[in-house]
Enzyme design. Structure first.
Site, PDB file in Angstrom:
ATOM      1  N   ASN A   1      -5.622   8.832  36.650  1.00  0.00           N
ATOM      2  CA  ASN A   1      -7.062   9.027  36.988  1.00  0.00           C
ATOM      3  C   ASN A   1      -7.841   9.576  35.983  1.00  0.00           C
ATOM      4  O   ASN A   1      -8.911   9.673  36.115  1.00  0.00           O
ATOM      5  CB  ASN A   1      -6.991  10.294  38.209  1.00  0.00           C
ATOM      6  CG  ASN A   1      -5.832  11.401  37.727  1.00  0.00           C
ATOM      7  OD1 ASN A   1      -5.837  11.919  36.600  1.00  0.00           O
ATOM      8  ND2 ASN A   1      -5.443  12.016  38.771  1.00  0.00           N
TER       9      ASN A   1
ATOM     10  N   TYR B   1     -31.989  36.137  25.423  1.00  0.00           N
ATOM     11  CA  TYR B   1     -31.643  37.287  26.152  1.00  0.00           C
ATOM     12  C   TYR B   1     -32.674  37.748  26.679  1.00  0.00           C
ATOM     13  O   TYR B   1     -33.845  37.620  26.698  1.00  0.00           O
ATOM     14  CB  TYR B   1     -30.306  37.850  25.514  1.00  0.00           C
ATOM     15  CG  TYR B   1     -29.656  38.597  26.269  1.00  0.00           C
ATOM     16  CD1 TYR B   1     -28.839  38.260  27.457  1.00  0.00           C
ATOM     17  CD2 TYR B   1     -29.345  40.087  26.198  1.00  0.00           C
ATOM     18  CE1 TYR B   1     -28.251  39.168  28.512  1.00  0.00           C
ATOM     19  CE2 TYR B   1     -28.620  40.915  27.040  1.00  0.00           C
ATOM     20  CZ  TYR B   1     -28.090  40.242  28.095  1.00  0.00           C
ATOM     21  OH  TYR B   1     -27.329  41.230  28.856  1.00  0.00           O
TER      22      TYR B   1
ATOM     23  N   LYS C   1      -7.533  18.673  31.352  1.00  0.00           N
ATOM     24  CA  LYS C   1      -8.686  17.978  32.106  1.00  0.00           C
ATOM     25  C   LYS C   1      -9.891  18.108  31.496  1.00  0.00           C
ATOM     26  O   LYS C   1     -10.906  17.297  31.227  1.00  0.00           O
ATOM     27  CB  LYS C   1      -8.707  18.262  33.446  1.00  0.00           C
ATOM     28  CG  LYS C   1      -7.536  17.886  34.171  1.00  0.00           C
ATOM     29  CD  LYS C   1      -7.721  16.675  35.408  1.00  0.00           C
ATOM     30  CE  LYS C   1      -6.392  15.991  35.600  1.00  0.00           C
ATOM     31  NZ  LYS C   1      -6.674  14.878  36.615  1.00  0.00           N
TER      32      LYS C   1
ATOM     33  N   GLU D   1      -8.001  19.978  41.851  1.00  0.00           N
ATOM     34  CA  GLU D   1      -7.022  19.663  40.888  1.00  0.00           C
ATOM     35  C   GLU D   1      -5.757  20.115  41.454  1.00  0.00           C
ATOM     36  O   GLU D   1      -5.607  21.039  41.557  1.00  0.00           O
ATOM     37  CB  GLU D   1      -7.110  19.601  39.584  1.00  0.00           C
ATOM     38  CG  GLU D   1      -6.255  18.875  38.746  1.00  0.00           C
ATOM     39  CD  GLU D   1      -6.523  17.430  38.604  1.00  0.00           C
ATOM     40  OE1 GLU D   1      -7.533  16.930  38.793  1.00  0.00           O
ATOM     41  OE2 GLU D   1      -5.469  16.612  38.745  1.00  0.00           O
ATOM     42  N   ASP D   2      -4.445  19.140  41.699  1.00  0.00           N
ATOM     43  CA  ASP D   2      -3.358  19.629  41.780  1.00  0.00           C
ATOM     44  C   ASP D   2      -3.124  20.752  43.024  1.00  0.00           C
ATOM     45  O   ASP D   2      -2.585  21.807  42.870  1.00  0.00           O
ATOM     46  CB  ASP D   2      -2.766  20.122  40.633  1.00  0.00           C
ATOM     47  CG  ASP D   2      -2.452  18.970  39.563  1.00  0.00           C
ATOM     48  OD1 ASP D   2      -2.593  17.838  39.961  1.00  0.00           O
ATOM     49  OD2 ASP D   2      -2.258  19.216  38.350  1.00  0.00           O
TER      50      ASP D   2
ATOM     51  N   ILE E   1       3.059  10.276  51.042  1.00  0.00           N
ATOM     52  CA  ILE E   1       1.866  10.291  51.708  1.00  0.00           C
ATOM     53  C   ILE E   1       1.310  11.680  51.683  1.00  0.00           C
ATOM     54  O   ILE E   1       1.160  12.488  52.598  1.00  0.00           O
ATOM     55  CB  ILE E   1       1.903   9.658  52.959  1.00  0.00           C
ATOM     56  CG1 ILE E   1       2.584   8.414  53.106  1.00  0.00           C
ATOM     57  CG2 ILE E   1       0.750   9.466  53.737  1.00  0.00           C
ATOM     58  CD1 ILE E   1       1.893   7.325  52.137  1.00  0.00           C
ATOM     59  N   GLY E   2       1.073  12.250  50.522  1.00  0.00           N
ATOM     60  CA  GLY E   2       0.461  13.325  50.086  1.00  0.00           C
ATOM     61  C   GLY E   2      -0.790  13.288  49.750  1.00  0.00           C
ATOM     62  O   GLY E   2      -1.653  12.280  49.980  1.00  0.00           O
ATOM     63  N   ALA E   3      -1.379  13.962  48.815  1.00  0.00           N
ATOM     64  CA  ALA E   3      -2.820  13.948  48.413  1.00  0.00           C
ATOM     65  C   ALA E   3      -3.204  12.626  47.780  1.00  0.00           C
ATOM     66  O   ALA E   3      -3.952  11.772  48.548  1.00  0.00           O
ATOM     67  CB  ALA E   3      -3.125  15.089  47.127  1.00  0.00           C
ATOM     68  N   ALA E   4      -2.537  12.117  46.916  1.00  0.00           N
ATOM     69  CA  ALA E   4      -2.756  10.735  46.201  1.00  0.00           C
ATOM     70  C   ALA E   4      -2.530   9.754  47.312  1.00  0.00           C
ATOM     71  O   ALA E   4      -3.358   8.884  47.384  1.00  0.00           O
ATOM     72  CB  ALA E   4      -1.961  10.523  44.825  1.00  0.00           C
TER      73      ALA E   4
HETATM   74  N1  LIG Z   1      -0.837   8.653  37.853  1.00  0.00           N
HETATM   75  C1  LIG Z   1      -1.720   9.634  38.277  1.00  0.00           C
HETATM   76  O1  LIG Z   1      -2.949   9.389  38.053  1.00  0.00           O
HETATM   77  C2  LIG Z   1      -1.377  10.437  39.439  1.00  0.00           C
HETATM   78  C3  LIG Z   1      -0.120  10.746  39.525  1.00  0.00           C
HETATM   79  N2  LIG Z   1       0.096  11.636  40.594  1.00  0.00           N
HETATM   80  C4  LIG Z   1       1.699  11.834  40.813  1.00  0.00           C
HETATM   81  O2  LIG Z   1       1.714  11.553  41.940  1.00  0.00           O
HETATM   82  C5  LIG Z   1       2.785  12.300  42.631  1.00  0.00           C
HETATM   83  C6  LIG Z   1       2.473  13.069  43.963  1.00  0.00           C
HETATM   84  O3  LIG Z   1       1.066  13.603  43.798  1.00  0.00           O
HETATM   85  P1  LIG Z   1       0.225  14.462  44.948  1.00  0.00           P
HETATM   86  O4  LIG Z   1      -0.088  13.444  46.003  1.00  0.00           O
HETATM   87  O5  LIG Z   1      -0.868  15.380  44.129  1.00  0.00           O
HETATM   88  O6  LIG Z   1       1.292  15.454  45.476  1.00  0.00           O
HETATM   89  P2  LIG Z   1       1.524  15.902  46.971  1.00  0.00           P
HETATM   90  O7  LIG Z   1       2.657  16.984  47.099  1.00  0.00           O
HETATM   91  O8  LIG Z   1       0.465  16.127  47.709  1.00  0.00           O
HETATM   92  O9  LIG Z   1       2.348  14.489  47.654  1.00  0.00           O
HETATM   93  C7  LIG Z   1       3.530  14.293  47.507  1.00  0.00           C
HETATM   94  C8  LIG Z   1       4.152  13.539  48.586  1.00  0.00           C
HETATM   95  O10 LIG Z   1       5.541  12.996  48.421  1.00  0.00           O
HETATM   96  C9  LIG Z   1       6.201  13.220  49.557  1.00  0.00           C
HETATM   97  N3  LIG Z   1       7.560  12.962  49.045  1.00  0.00           N
HETATM   98  C10 LIG Z   1       8.477  14.098  48.576  1.00  0.00           C
HETATM   99  N4  LIG Z   1       9.796  13.294  48.666  1.00  0.00           N
HETATM  100  C11 LIG Z   1       9.848  12.310  49.201  1.00  0.00           C
HETATM  101  C12 LIG Z   1      10.656  11.238  49.219  1.00  0.00           C
HETATM  102  N5  LIG Z   1      11.983  11.475  48.985  1.00  0.00           N
HETATM  103  N6  LIG Z   1      10.284  10.168  49.829  1.00  0.00           N
HETATM  104  C13 LIG Z   1       8.932   9.668  50.175  1.00  0.00           C
HETATM  105  N7  LIG Z   1       8.136  10.670  49.993  1.00  0.00           N
HETATM  106  C14 LIG Z   1       8.319  11.821  49.366  1.00  0.00           C
HETATM  107  C15 LIG Z   1       5.843  14.594  49.823  1.00  0.00           C
HETATM  108  O11 LIG Z   1       6.369  14.851  51.256  1.00  0.00           O
HETATM  109  C16 LIG Z   1       4.397  14.644  49.714  1.00  0.00           C
HETATM  110  O12 LIG Z   1       3.798  14.195  50.882  1.00  0.00           O
HETATM  111  C17 LIG Z   1       3.043  13.415  41.618  1.00  0.00           C
HETATM  112  O13 LIG Z   1       4.161  12.993  40.877  1.00  0.00           O
HETATM  113  C18 LIG Z   1       1.822  13.525  40.773  1.00  0.00           C
HETATM  114  O14 LIG Z   1       2.091  13.790  39.317  1.00  0.00           O
HETATM  115  C19 LIG Z   1      -0.746  12.493  41.278  1.00  0.00           C
HETATM  116  C20 LIG Z   1      -2.063  12.064  41.077  1.00  0.00           C
HETATM  117  C21 LIG Z   1      -2.467  10.989  39.849  1.00  0.00           C
HETATM  118  C1  LIG Z   2      -2.436  12.738  36.399  1.00  0.00           C
HETATM  119  C2  LIG Z   2      -2.529  13.875  37.470  1.00  0.00           C
HETATM  120  O1  LIG Z   2      -3.609  14.476  37.941  1.00  0.00           O
HETATM  121  C3  LIG Z   2      -1.346  14.112  38.110  1.00  0.00           C
HETATM  122  O2  LIG Z   2      -0.309  13.871  37.773  1.00  0.00           O
HETATM  123  O3  LIG Z   2      -1.397  15.351  39.048  1.00  0.00           O
HETATM  124 MG   LIG Z   3      -3.516  15.936  39.231  1.00  0.00          MG
END
Ligand SMILES: NC(=O)C1=CN([C@@H]2O[C@H](COP(=O)(O)OP(=O)(O)OC[C@H]3O[C@@H](n4cnc5c(N)ncnc54)[C@H](O)[C@@H]3O)[C@@H](O)[C@H]2O)C=CC1
Ligand SMILES: CC(=O)C(=O)O
Ligand SMILES: [Mg+2]
Length: 467
Positions: free
Chosen positions: A387, A108, A163, A205-206, A264-267
């Site tokens: 992930n 320090y 994480k 994240e998220d 068709i969101g983030a993932a």
């Molecule tokens: N196993 C893994 O490593 C991971 C799993 N996930 C999971 O994937 C899921 C989505 O995560 P994100 O993409 O971050 O969330 P997000 O909110 O960006 O995307 C979710 C998408 O699902 C759509 N959705 C909602 N209801 C629907 C339906 N009835 N039919 C079709 N699409 C629908 C939403 O409109 C949105 O575009 C969450 O459950 C998350 O926990 C996410 C990241 C990593």
């Molecule tokens: C695993 C993860 O990052 C999620 O479900 O959002």
């Molecule tokens: Mg996540």
């Protein structure tokens, strides 16, 4: 179904009840006694801690069955998952003790001032003289936490702390959870930029879509450290690793398969991008209003981008319709959206990755009989596509070579590295993806990422094992 472990502290009145009665009641109610600790034994009563494994859905029934037993007083119920969170899951440790004034004046003031000046004169010295080279920010706004949705920054903290634990335990990376109390895209971008000097990398994240796309791409352009939205790319990398191996099991070339991606969101966007980069020729992205159709117009820029890709089919309709004949279903959406009829209408040797957390798109117990390869995001079933198989090794590699960014080549290299951990001899329907506890995962991913970074010119340092 998820299991949990609870500890019940009970007092047994000896003239009314025996431990055998208690164990029988627990077993009848659906719980498994895994251990018993005697806390106190008296002449008339004794106190014991009983640890019970039980499905989440019947936890309350098991507790009630014990309460109803004559001669039992239930003193306390503790849930081991909650106990593991008491006081938070990480802490900051100094690298050396400060034992005397001499130490104090070095770490320090006044000694530290010379180090500050050295960094001022040459900012790159921050990598050798501060925590920057090994520290990653895990940043959320709490808007898309697991499958729980917009639960806010404070409620998101246990995931971010988790994480950080995984970063440290698996790859030695110090990660710090930062939960932002704003959903404003510009405010998030500005905040991340102003806190970035101490970090060697940013793990977003998220953060819900579509804001996450703008936030990530702007930060990538405006910062000179890697920015990686884990829910997009970490998921896509591990999905790709699983798919490489699942396709070997069913013996189908990637160019021949028809893939439905639900959510068709983030993932989902990143999953689609990676599938296209890997050679998929027939892709059907589906969100809540049905399939994203080639040639149609969408407000959401990433959906519009997808609708312009020649590999995206021009088929409209909901999951009920478009799932017919699909070779692969990838769910990154919500629990329970994939029905058994959907799976039954898929092509032979169907591959289903139901990745929604904490509950997948279909109950694995139900799906298993109808598919050839099944994977979920969960740790209590085979083939966990999560992930966590990617981000520790990926950031380890990016930090070690001081990568400016993490680009598509590095991600694909990481996917191949994860897939390669499962040898052809080991590969089968129930083992397409290695366990996160397999030491080769982080090592292989790190190596592949550094190699790709050096090859493509984004590495600012050649680590000693690459010289
Ligand atoms: N196993 C893994 O490593 C991971 C799993 N996930 C999971 O994937 C899921 C989505 O995560 P994100 O993409 O971050 O969330 P997000 O909110 O960006 O995307 C979710 C998408 O699902 C759509 N959705 C909602 N209801 C629907 C339906 N009835 N039919 C079709 N699409 C629908 C939403 O409109 C949105 O575009 C969450 O459950 C998350 O926990 C996410 C990241 C990593
Ligand atoms: C695993 C993860 O990052 C999620 O479900 O959002
Ligand atoms: Mg996540």
């Amino acid at each position: 179904m998820a299991n949990t472990s609870i500890i019940l502290r009970v007092e047994l009145a000896h003239d009314l009840v025996t431990f055998g009665d208690v164990a029988a009641v627990i077993s009848r109610a659906g719980g498994d006694v895994t251990s018993i600790d005697v806390i106190r034994v008296g002449k008339e009563s004794s106190v014991r801690d009983i640890t019970i494994d039980v499905q989440d859905s019947i936890e309350a029934e098991v507790v009630q069955a014990i309460k109803d037993l004559k001669g039992i007083t239930l003193i306390n119920v503790s849930d081991r998952t909650f106990l593991a969170h008491l006081g938070g899951k990480i802490s900051v440790q100094p690298n050396m003790p400060i034992k005397n004034r001499d130490d104090l004046s070095r770490v320090y003031t006044p000694g530290v001032a010379r180090v500050c000046t050295a960094i001022q004169e040459n900012p790159l010295k921050a990598y050798s003289l501060t925590i920057k080279r090994n520290t990653v920010a895990v940043i959320t706004d709490g808007t898309a936490v697991l499958g729980l949705g917009d639960i806010g920054p404070q409620a998101a903290a246990p995931v971010m702390e988790g994480k950080a634990m995984l970063f440290k335990q698996l790859a030695g990376v110090d990660a710090f959870p930062i939960c932002l109390d704003t959903k404003d895209t510009e405010e998030i971008i500005r905040t991340v930029k102003v806190i970035s000097p101490i970090f060697g990398g940013i793990n977003l994240e998220d953060i819900s879509s579509p804001r996450c796309f703008e936030i990530e791409s702007r930060l990538e352009k405006e910062l000179d450290i890697p920015v990686f939205h884990d829910d997009q790319h970490g998921t896509a990398v591990v999905m790709m690793a699983g798919l490489i191996n699942a396709l070997k099991v069913v013996d189908k070339p990637i160019e021949s398969i028809r893939v439905v991606v639900n959510g068709i969101g983030a993932a989902g966007v990143s999953v689609c991008k990676m599938l296209l980069a890997a050679g998929v020729k027939r892709l059907v992205p589906v969100d809540r209003d049905g399939a994203i159709v080639r040639g149609q117009t969408y407000d959401q820029p990433m959906w519009q981008w997808l609708a312009e890709q020649p590999q995206v089919e021009d088929i409209a309709g909901g999951l009920d319709k478009v799932i017919h004949g699909a070779d692969v279903f990838i769910g990154v959406s919500r629990a329970g959206l994939l029905k058994v009829e959907h799976v039954q209408s898929m092509a032979n040797d169907a591959i289903v990755f139901a990745l929604a957390n904490p509950q997948p798109e279909i109950d694995p117990e139900i799906a298993q009989a109808h598919v050839r390869v099944l994977a979920t995001g969960r740790s209590d079933y085979p083939n966990q596509i999560n992930n966590v198989l990617c981000f520790p090794g990926l950031f380890r590699g990016a930090l070690d070579c001081r990568a400016r960014r993490i680009h598509e080549d590095m991600k694909l290299a990481a996917a191949r590295a994860i897939a390669s951990v499962v040898s052809d001899d080991e590969l089968n329907e129930l083992y397409i993806i290695p366990s996160i506890f397999n030491d080769h995962v982080v090592t292989n991913v790190r190596h592949a990422v550094i190699e790709a970074a050096i090859r493509t010119g984004v590495a600012r340092r050649i680590p000693p094992d690459f010289r």
